[in-house]
Enzyme design. Structure first.
Site, PDB file in Angstrom:
ATOM      1  N   GLU A   1      -9.291  -6.728  -2.129  1.00 33.66           N
ATOM      2  CA  GLU A   1      -9.142  -5.914  -3.080  1.00 33.66           C
ATOM      3  C   GLU A   1      -8.313  -4.496  -3.931  1.00 33.66           C
ATOM      4  O   GLU A   1      -9.446  -3.548  -3.203  1.00 33.66           O
ATOM      5  CB  GLU A   1     -10.224  -5.945  -4.276  1.00 33.66           C
ATOM      6  CG  GLU A   1     -11.223  -7.662  -4.240  1.00 33.66           C
ATOM      7  CD  GLU A   1     -10.189  -8.719  -4.679  1.00 33.66           C
ATOM      8  OE1 GLU A   1      -8.917  -8.407  -5.818  1.00 33.66           O
ATOM      9  OE2 GLU A   1      -9.798  -9.673  -3.802  1.00 33.66           O
TER      10      GLU A   1
ATOM     11  N   CYS B   1      -7.439   0.152 -11.394  1.00 28.95           N
ATOM     12  CA  CYS B   1      -7.045  -0.627 -10.678  1.00 28.95           C
ATOM     13  C   CYS B   1      -6.442  -1.344 -11.433  1.00 28.95           C
ATOM     14  O   CYS B   1      -5.072  -1.479 -10.989  1.00 28.95           O
ATOM     15  CB  CYS B   1      -7.512  -1.609  -9.532  1.00 28.95           C
ATOM     16  SG  CYS B   1      -8.638  -2.474 -10.458  1.00 28.95           S
TER      17      CYS B   1
HETATM   18  P1  NAP Z   1      -9.341   4.784  -0.987  1.00 33.88           P
HETATM   19  O1  NAP Z   1      -8.356   5.134  -0.361  1.00 33.88           O
HETATM   20  O2  NAP Z   1      -7.915   3.033   0.127  1.00 33.88           O
HETATM   21  O3  NAP Z   1     -10.104   4.420  -0.438  1.00 33.88           O
HETATM   22  C1  NAP Z   1     -11.171   3.011  -0.249  1.00 33.88           C
HETATM   23  C2  NAP Z   1     -12.067   3.027   0.508  1.00 33.88           C
HETATM   24  O4  NAP Z   1     -11.625   3.076   1.918  1.00 33.88           O
HETATM   25  C3  NAP Z   1     -12.536   4.829   0.686  1.00 33.88           C
HETATM   26  O5  NAP Z   1     -14.759   4.137   0.656  1.00 33.88           O
HETATM   27  C4  NAP Z   1     -12.392   5.413   1.872  1.00 33.88           C
HETATM   28  O6  NAP Z   1     -13.130   6.089   2.382  1.00 33.88           O
HETATM   29  C5  NAP Z   1     -12.103   4.330   3.152  1.00 33.88           C
HETATM   30  N1  NAP Z   1     -11.136   4.523   4.074  1.00 33.88           N
HETATM   31  C6  NAP Z   1     -10.141   5.495   3.684  1.00 33.88           C
HETATM   32  N2  NAP Z   1      -9.457   4.800   4.625  1.00 33.88           N
HETATM   33  C7  NAP Z   1      -9.964   4.156   5.755  1.00 33.88           C
HETATM   34  C8  NAP Z   1      -9.922   3.704   7.159  1.00 33.88           C
HETATM   35  N3  NAP Z   1      -8.689   3.615   7.692  1.00 33.88           N
HETATM   36  N4  NAP Z   1     -10.826   2.905   7.724  1.00 33.88           N
HETATM   37  C9  NAP Z   1     -11.943   2.159   6.782  1.00 33.88           C
HETATM   38  N5  NAP Z   1     -11.737   2.237   5.113  1.00 33.88           N
HETATM   39  C10 NAP Z   1     -10.934   3.601   5.168  1.00 33.88           C
HETATM   40  O7  NAP Z   1      -9.363   3.620  -2.179  1.00 33.88           O
HETATM   41  P2  NAP Z   1      -9.344   5.133  -3.742  1.00 33.88           P
HETATM   42  O8  NAP Z   1      -8.727   5.919  -3.530  1.00 33.88           O
HETATM   43  O9  NAP Z   1     -10.847   4.677  -3.329  1.00 33.88           O
HETATM   44  O10 NAP Z   1      -9.266   3.749  -4.901  1.00 33.88           O
HETATM   45  C11 NAP Z   1      -8.374   3.398  -5.274  1.00 33.88           C
HETATM   46  C12 NAP Z   1      -7.519   2.614  -4.979  1.00 33.88           C
HETATM   47  O11 NAP Z   1      -8.994   1.681  -4.740  1.00 33.88           O
HETATM   48  C13 NAP Z   1      -6.238   2.152  -6.405  1.00 33.88           C
HETATM   49  O12 NAP Z   1      -5.344   1.639  -4.775  1.00 33.88           O
HETATM   50  C14 NAP Z   1      -6.941   0.999  -7.067  1.00 33.88           C
HETATM   51  O13 NAP Z   1      -5.980   0.346  -7.317  1.00 33.88           O
HETATM   52  C15 NAP Z   1      -7.982   0.344  -5.790  1.00 33.88           C
HETATM   53  N6  NAP Z   1      -8.878  -0.749  -6.686  1.00 33.88           N
HETATM   54  C16 NAP Z   1      -8.739  -1.843  -6.921  1.00 33.88           C
HETATM   55  C17 NAP Z   1      -9.869  -2.514  -7.546  1.00 33.88           C
HETATM   56  C18 NAP Z   1     -10.039  -4.228  -7.322  1.00 33.88           C
HETATM   57  O14 NAP Z   1     -10.944  -4.910  -7.915  1.00 33.88           O
HETATM   58  N7  NAP Z   1      -8.611  -5.047  -7.330  1.00 33.88           N
HETATM   59  C19 NAP Z   1     -10.814  -1.601  -8.004  1.00 33.88           C
HETATM   60  C20 NAP Z   1     -10.754  -0.409  -7.849  1.00 33.88           C
HETATM   61  C21 NAP Z   1      -9.874   0.114  -7.169  1.00 33.88           C
HETATM   62  P3  NAP Z   1     -12.517   8.055   2.059  1.00 33.88           P
HETATM   63  O15 NAP Z   1     -13.254   7.824   0.972  1.00 33.88           O
HETATM   64  O16 NAP Z   1     -13.647   8.261   3.213  1.00 33.88           O
HETATM   65  O17 NAP Z   1     -11.374   8.341   2.140  1.00 33.88           O
END
Ligand code: NAP
Ligand code: MG
Length: 518
Positions: free
Chosen positions: A287, A321
């Site tokens: 998601e 999001c």
């Molecule tokens: P993110 O940077 O993609 O991080 C999400 C998670 O992935 C974090 O726990 C992060 O850890 C981890 N991660 C990062 N690099 C990784 C890798 N190479 N392999 C495995 N895991 C990895 O996103 P965010 O900044 O936390 O959240 C914001 C994003 O989430 C926005 O794009 C938003 O739209 C989206 N979102 C979507 C929904 C939905 O339901 N569609 C809901 C909420 C948020 P670290 O913290 O250590 O980097």
């Protein structure tokens, strides 16, 4: 087992003096618990490491929320083995026992709601109403998936071939990995872990770095609710290190991810590879991000539309999001809507959510820098009507970005296409409803979106042609309610797994069909 009918958890109103005072007291109480060290939790072991992630208050980065042990690939291996062992007993634990843990956990959250709200305010910057919405959503996920497990997983309807007894059953998949973002660090974190768990899987959870303390609180409460050791394993750390190790590991059976498009697509590609000794095709639910639009046409209630636009774009500083980031307005009412939106944004309070200000700081330095980049290009792609700057000294003042409206932006401009995840709203003029529909659908995403119109035929067309997973008519586009608005996106916004929806648990089971000759 009979549970009362599902209803969404009600919200407390913090404009009521007593409630407001109770919130402030909870903040004081949690302030007294800041700066502690938190271990990994693998099975019954708490593992404290010297290598730690620092979680700080984004509105006051001097304030350390906690230091959280940072797991390595070796811990991922250890956790997978423990979770694999726990799976052998958890999968054979009765559905009723598993359901009871979720119901108990929901009850604990209700009892300690103010405390969890306060952690959300201090660790990620949610004001009282935003934090309340999130703890209520956490309760909803637990109560909803508990009922969903009882109704969905118990029986499978099959026809009977003459001469046979035919049946089918759902069985869990195995050991799953849940990787979650910081913006709903309690509700998404709990929902995404507990849906597979109630279906009989065991989990390793990797929270976002910026919200690893509230995630620890969530694990504590699940253990208190009676979840056996090893069914959930808490593995905070760097995404690129422990997240990546978990995704690639051959023992991982499925991955449930919520986060950005770039990380999600990377995970999808890695999960497709079959590692040495791996016996299954990893199942992946993703998601991801959005670039969410709302159309306002000339027949709309313009006042209601402008209010909904501002709430959708600036609640939690635009870091949902589902947040509105593209307002598409037809020419004949464009000037009036822009003026109304601009005035409403000028009236928003910006500041510390602990004082219940409306617009909080963005989550971290990286997010502030990203916002600054878009604020720099804003005057070249459009006209800034309000806001336009960010903190000059974020280290002392917090990562604040002024709520900003950029008008007269072209549909293919960067401001109209990139997910910024900050309090920056792009306004796009279009000549009529036809063009509005085209612009609405012109991004790579497809998460949420909406329209304000009083024309029944246009609303009907909107239902058919606006291609998003969550469409809202004549209301704001944020605030999806578990069970009422199954949530998930189209296109590069995700696999549309629909959290809080009637089929969600099916992502975490497989069907075994059994035919016996009689
Ligand atoms: P993110 O940077 O993609 O991080 C999400 C998670 O992935 C974090 O726990 C992060 O850890 C981890 N991660 C990062 N690099 C990784 C890798 N190479 N392999 C495995 N895991 C990895 O996103 P965010 O900044 O936390 O959240 C914001 C994003 O989430 C926005 O794009 C938003 O739209 C989206 N979102 C979507 C929904 C939905 O339901 N569609 C809901 C909420 C948020 P670290 O913290 O250590 O980097
Ligand atoms: Mg990161």
């Amino acid at each position: 087992m009979n549970l009362p009918e599902y209803v969404n958890e009600p919200y407390a109103d913090y404009t009521v003096a007593d409630n407001n005072a109770a919130y402030r007291a909870a903040l004081e109480n949690v302030r007294g618990q800041l700066g502690r060290d938190y271990p990994l939790i693998i099975g019954d072991q708490h593992i404290m490491l010297t290598d730690a992630i620092l979680s700080v208050n984004p509105c006051n980065p001097q304030q350390v929320i906690g230091r959280v042990s940072s797991a390595t690939a070796a811990h991922a291996q250890q956790a997978l083995e423990v979770a694999q062992t726990a799976f052998q007993s958890w999968k054979n634990t009765s559905l009723e026992t598993r359901v009871a843990v979720l119901v108990k956990a929901a009850q604990i959250i209700r009892e300690r709601k103010l405390e969890y709200n306060a952690w959300l305010t201090l660790e990620v910057g949610k004001n009282y109403a935003e934090a309340e919405g999130e703890t209520a959503e956490a309760v909803d996920f637990l109560e909803y998936y508990a009922r969903s497990a009882l109704s969905l997983l118990k029986t499978v309807q099959t026809y009977q071939l003459p001469g046979e007894h035919d049946r089918a059953e759902y069985i869990p998949l195995g050991v799953g990995v849940s990787i979650t973002p910081w913006n709903f660090p309690f509700a998404i974190f709990l929902g995404q872990a507990c849906a597979p768990i109630v279906a009989g899987n065991t989990m390793i959870v990797k929270p976002a770095e910026d919200s690893a303390v509230i995630a620890y609180k969530a694990i504590e409460l699940l253990l208190e609710a009676g979840l056996p050791h090893g069914v959930i394993n808490y593995l905070p750390g760097l995404g690129e290190v422990v997240g990546d190790a978990l995704v690639k590991h051959p023992m991982t059976r499925f991955i449930s991810f919520t986060g950005s498009k770039s990380v999600g697509l990377h995970i999808n590609a890695e999960a497709a590879k079959v590692g040495a000794g791996q016996k299954w095709i990893k199942r992946v639910t993703l998601e991801l991000g959005g670039k969410d639009s709302m159309i306002i046409d000339e027949t709309a209630d313009l006042e209601a539309a402008a209010s909904a636009a501002v709430a959708g774009a600036f609640g939690f500083a635009g870091q949902k999001c589902s947040a509105l980031s593209r307002l598409i307005v037809v020419d004949s009412v464009y000037a009036q809507v822009l003026e109304s939106v601009t005035q409403k944004v000028k009236a928003l309070t910006v500041g510390d959510p602990a004082d219940n200000k409306y617009v909080n700081a963005v989550i971290n330095q990286e997010s502030l820098e990203k916002s600054k980049h878009y604020l720099e290009i804003a005057p070249t792609e459009g006209r800034v009507t309000v806001g336009g700057s960010a903190s000059s000294n974020p280290e002392t003042e917090g990562y604040f970005v002024q709520p900003t409206v950029v008008a007269d932006v072209k549909p293919h401009a960067k401001l109209a296409q990139d997910e910024i995840f900050a309090p920056i709203l792009t306004v796009i003029p279009v000549k009529d409803f036809e063009e509005a529909v085209q612009v609405f659908n012109n991004t790579d995403y497809g998460l949420t979106g909406g329209i304000f119109s009083s024309d029944p035929q246009r609303l009907e067309r909107a239902e058919r042609e606006l291609h998003v997973g969550n469409l809202y008519l004549n209301r704001k586009i944020t605030g999806a309610m578990v069970g009422c608005h199954p949530f998930g996106g189209f296109n590069l916004s995700g696999t549309d797994s629909k959290a809080g929806g009637p089929d969600y648990l099916l992502h975490f089971v497989q069907m075994k069909s059994i035919a016996r000759k009689i």
